[in-house]
Design an enzyme around this catalytic site. Structure first.
Site, PDB file in Angstrom:
ATOM      1  N   SER A 181       1.251  -5.844   2.651  1.00 58.85           N
ATOM      2  CA  SER A 181       2.980  -5.797   3.156  1.00 58.85           C
ATOM      3  C   SER A 181       3.571  -7.002   2.035  1.00 58.85           C
ATOM      4  O   SER A 181       4.422  -7.477   2.420  1.00 58.85           O
ATOM      5  CB  SER A 181       3.050  -6.294   4.473  1.00 58.85           C
ATOM      6  OG  SER A 181       1.925  -7.335   4.655  1.00 58.85           O
ATOM      7  N   THR A 227      -6.915   1.034  10.674  1.00 60.30           N
ATOM      8  CA  THR A 227      -7.112   1.621   9.112  1.00 60.30           C
ATOM      9  C   THR A 227      -7.377   0.312   8.131  1.00 60.30           C
ATOM     10  O   THR A 227      -7.846   0.425   7.046  1.00 60.30           O
ATOM     11  CB  THR A 227      -5.767   2.192   8.590  1.00 60.30           C
ATOM     12  OG1 THR A 227      -4.667   1.237   8.999  1.00 60.30           O
ATOM     13  CG2 THR A 227      -5.554   3.320   9.454  1.00 60.30           C
ATOM     14  N   GLU A 237      -0.587  -1.090  15.033  1.00 60.74           N
ATOM     15  CA  GLU A 237      -1.246  -0.088  14.821  1.00 60.74           C
ATOM     16  C   GLU A 237      -2.200   0.390  15.626  1.00 60.74           C
ATOM     17  O   GLU A 237      -2.372   1.712  16.434  1.00 60.74           O
ATOM     18  CB  GLU A 237      -1.800  -0.024  13.480  1.00 60.74           C
ATOM     19  CG  GLU A 237      -2.745   1.341  13.165  1.00 60.74           C
ATOM     20  CD  GLU A 237      -3.828   1.216  11.905  1.00 60.74           C
ATOM     21  OE1 GLU A 237      -3.437   0.626  11.157  1.00 60.74           O
ATOM     22  OE2 GLU A 237      -4.829   1.578  12.246  1.00 60.74           O
ATOM     23  N   SER A 284       0.216 -11.554   8.696  1.00 56.51           N
ATOM     24  CA  SER A 284      -0.396 -10.037   8.419  1.00 56.51           C
ATOM     25  C   SER A 284      -1.774 -10.095   8.417  1.00 56.51           C
ATOM     26  O   SER A 284      -2.549 -11.038   7.860  1.00 56.51           O
ATOM     27  CB  SER A 284       0.054  -9.934   6.749  1.00 56.51           C
ATOM     28  OG  SER A 284      -0.859  -9.037   6.269  1.00 56.51           O
ATOM     29  N   HIS A 308       2.934   1.753  10.806  1.00 63.88           N
ATOM     30  CA  HIS A 308       1.687   1.514  11.817  1.00 63.88           C
ATOM     31  C   HIS A 308       1.786   2.628  12.819  1.00 63.88           C
ATOM     32  O   HIS A 308       0.713   2.960  13.379  1.00 63.88           O
ATOM     33  CB  HIS A 308       2.118   0.271  12.702  1.00 63.88           C
ATOM     34  CG  HIS A 308       2.064  -0.852  11.894  1.00 63.88           C
ATOM     35  ND1 HIS A 308       0.959  -1.068  10.813  1.00 63.88           N
ATOM     36  CD2 HIS A 308       2.943  -1.993  11.770  1.00 63.88           C
ATOM     37  CE1 HIS A 308       1.631  -2.406  10.405  1.00 63.88           C
ATOM     38  NE2 HIS A 308       2.488  -2.899  11.142  1.00 63.88           N
ATOM     39  N   CYS A 360       0.959  -1.167   0.065  1.00 67.35           N
ATOM     40  CA  CYS A 360      -0.134   0.099  -0.063  1.00 67.35           C
ATOM     41  C   CYS A 360       0.946   1.251   0.013  1.00 67.35           C
ATOM     42  O   CYS A 360       2.061   1.122   0.241  1.00 67.35           O
ATOM     43  CB  CYS A 360      -0.944  -0.013   1.268  1.00 67.35           C
ATOM     44  SG  CYS A 360       0.111   0.016   2.534  1.00 67.35           S
ATOM     45  N   HIS A 392       5.119  -6.937   7.449  1.00 71.66           N
ATOM     46  CA  HIS A 392       4.871  -8.314   8.015  1.00 71.66           C
ATOM     47  C   HIS A 392       4.870  -9.141   7.002  1.00 71.66           C
ATOM     48  O   HIS A 392       4.310  -9.835   6.437  1.00 71.66           O
ATOM     49  CB  HIS A 392       3.449  -8.395   8.723  1.00 71.66           C
ATOM     50  CG  HIS A 392       3.275  -7.583   9.924  1.00 71.66           C
ATOM     51  ND1 HIS A 392       2.059  -7.175  10.009  1.00 71.66           N
ATOM     52  CD2 HIS A 392       4.107  -7.581  10.944  1.00 71.66           C
ATOM     53  CE1 HIS A 392       2.299  -6.565  11.474  1.00 71.66           C
ATOM     54  NE2 HIS A 392       3.316  -6.846  11.985  1.00 71.66           N
ATOM     55  N   CYS A 403       2.602   6.183   8.338  1.00 73.86           N
ATOM     56  CA  CYS A 403       1.756   6.581   7.232  1.00 73.86           C
ATOM     57  C   CYS A 403       0.930   7.667   7.706  1.00 73.86           C
ATOM     58  O   CYS A 403       0.237   7.994   8.784  1.00 73.86           O
ATOM     59  CB  CYS A 403       0.979   5.328   7.209  1.00 73.86           C
ATOM     60  SG  CYS A 403      -0.305   5.437   5.724  1.00 73.86           S
TER      61      CYS A 403
HETATM   62  S1  SF4 Z   1      -3.133   3.204   6.737  1.00 74.36           S
HETATM   63 FE1  SF4 Z   1      -2.108   1.454   6.813  1.00 74.36          FE
HETATM   64  S2  SF4 Z   1      -2.797   0.134   5.221  1.00 74.36           S
HETATM   65 FE2  SF4 Z   1      -3.581   2.381   4.624  1.00 74.36          FE
HETATM   66  S3  SF4 Z   1      -2.062   3.021   3.322  1.00 74.36           S
HETATM   67 FE3  SF4 Z   1      -1.381   3.571   5.440  1.00 74.36          FE
HETATM   68  S4  SF4 Z   1       0.007   1.883   5.933  1.00 74.36           S
HETATM   69 FE4  SF4 Z   1      -1.188   1.396   4.265  1.00 74.36          FE
END
Ligand code: SF4
Length: 298
Positions: A270, A170, A134, A226, A82, A19, A48, A104
């Protein structure tokens, strides 16, 4: 992850693989490594995935369990996509080691929403996995007024709240989130529903559910630990005849692969592209060995 169609009856998800949050974290760590920074520690595995972790270790990028394990003060300590709790962040700052925050932005968004309502005396309910890094990070923003639930039954057992803010991990499944949020509404005088499932997760889940209905075998590629990969496999059950969750091509059920009329291949957030490519390659080889020989000819 680019779309690859080796043949008409095998479709690979456009959304398969890293992602944007994971991709960005990996790119940042690779840039640090290329600039000569050593050692590079990551607080927990960067992603992961066993295969990717092994590759990173070979480059001297080491996953550690706690900040104190970063024993070389000249190193860099990377916070993963995370995110972490504010307390853990303070602990790292006291160590004096250089910290690089690869949280992120979409996780940060969830942290900010929690913090905003927590200071207004809202209790937070996180819909997600208690043990997930996370979620542990998100809990740090709740001013210690927090519940984590992952099932409707757990939500039914919650107490009454004056004010409650319902947020999501998320990578949660959207239908599960809304079902639980509806239940929590009954437990509160004031209920704020903050759908913090990220857009890349929504897109991946939507594509997987659409394509699974047209396939008689879905192969989900990604680490067995994961959570988002396991959730994708779970989503497909009931939509298709067979679902296989594999970490590598060696785990494929060759019989199923050969017999299936239509195969859909997807992967967790991942899963590295080279792992997906190896699975696609093996699937194609099992079904159309002659085509693959022609493709591979120099
Ligand atoms: S929130 Fe989590 S799953 Fe969504 S883009 Fe960010 S790292 Fe990836």
């Amino acid at each position: 992850m680019s779309m690859k169609k080796k043949n008409e009856d095998v479709v690979v998800a456009q959304s398969a693989g890293f992602c944007p949050g994971v991709k960005h974290a990996i790119e940042q760590v690779m840039a640090l490594e290329a600039s000569g920074k050593k050692p590079i520690y990551t607080l927990g595995p960067l992603i992961h995935n066993k295969q990717a972790t092994q590759m990173l270790e070979m480059k001297g990028i080491l996953a550690i369990d706690k900040p104190a394990d970063a024993t070389n003060p000249r190193g860099v300590l990377v916070i993963r996509a995370h995110g972490i709790t504010p307390d853990l962040q303070k602990e790292i700052e006291t160590l004096g080691i250089t910290m690089f925050d690869a949280t992120c932005p979409l996780v940060k968004h969830a942290q900010n929403i929690i913090a905003k309502f927590a200071v207004q005396d809202y209790t937070t309910v996180i819909v997600g996995d208690k043990e997930h890094a996370e979620v542990i990070g998100l809990m740090g923003y709740t001013q210690n007024r927090c519940h984590v639930v992952s099932t409707l039954q757990e939500a039914q057992a919650l107490p009454h709240f004056d004010k409650v803010n319902v947020v999501s991990q998320t990578t949660q499944q959207e239908s599960t989130f809304f079902e639980i949020a509806e239940e929590i509404k009954k437990h509160a005088d004031q209920c704020q529903i903050s759908n913090t499932i990220c857009q890349p997760t929504k897109d991946r889940q939507r594509e997987t559910m659409e394509q699974a209905q047209h396939a008689d075998l879905v192969i989900v590629v990604g680490g067995k630990h994961s959570a988002n990969t396991a959730r994708l496999a779970q989503l497909c059950k009931g939509l298709t005849k067979h679902v296989q969750h594999v970490e590598t091509e060696d785990e494929l059920d060759e019989n199923l692969v050969k017999k299936a009329k239509k195969i859909f291949i997807t992967a967790g957030a991942s899963t590295p592209s080279w792992v997906i490519d190896s699975v696609v390659h093996r699937v194609t080889h099992l079904r159309h060995p002659i085509i693959l020989k022609v493709i591979n000819r120099p």
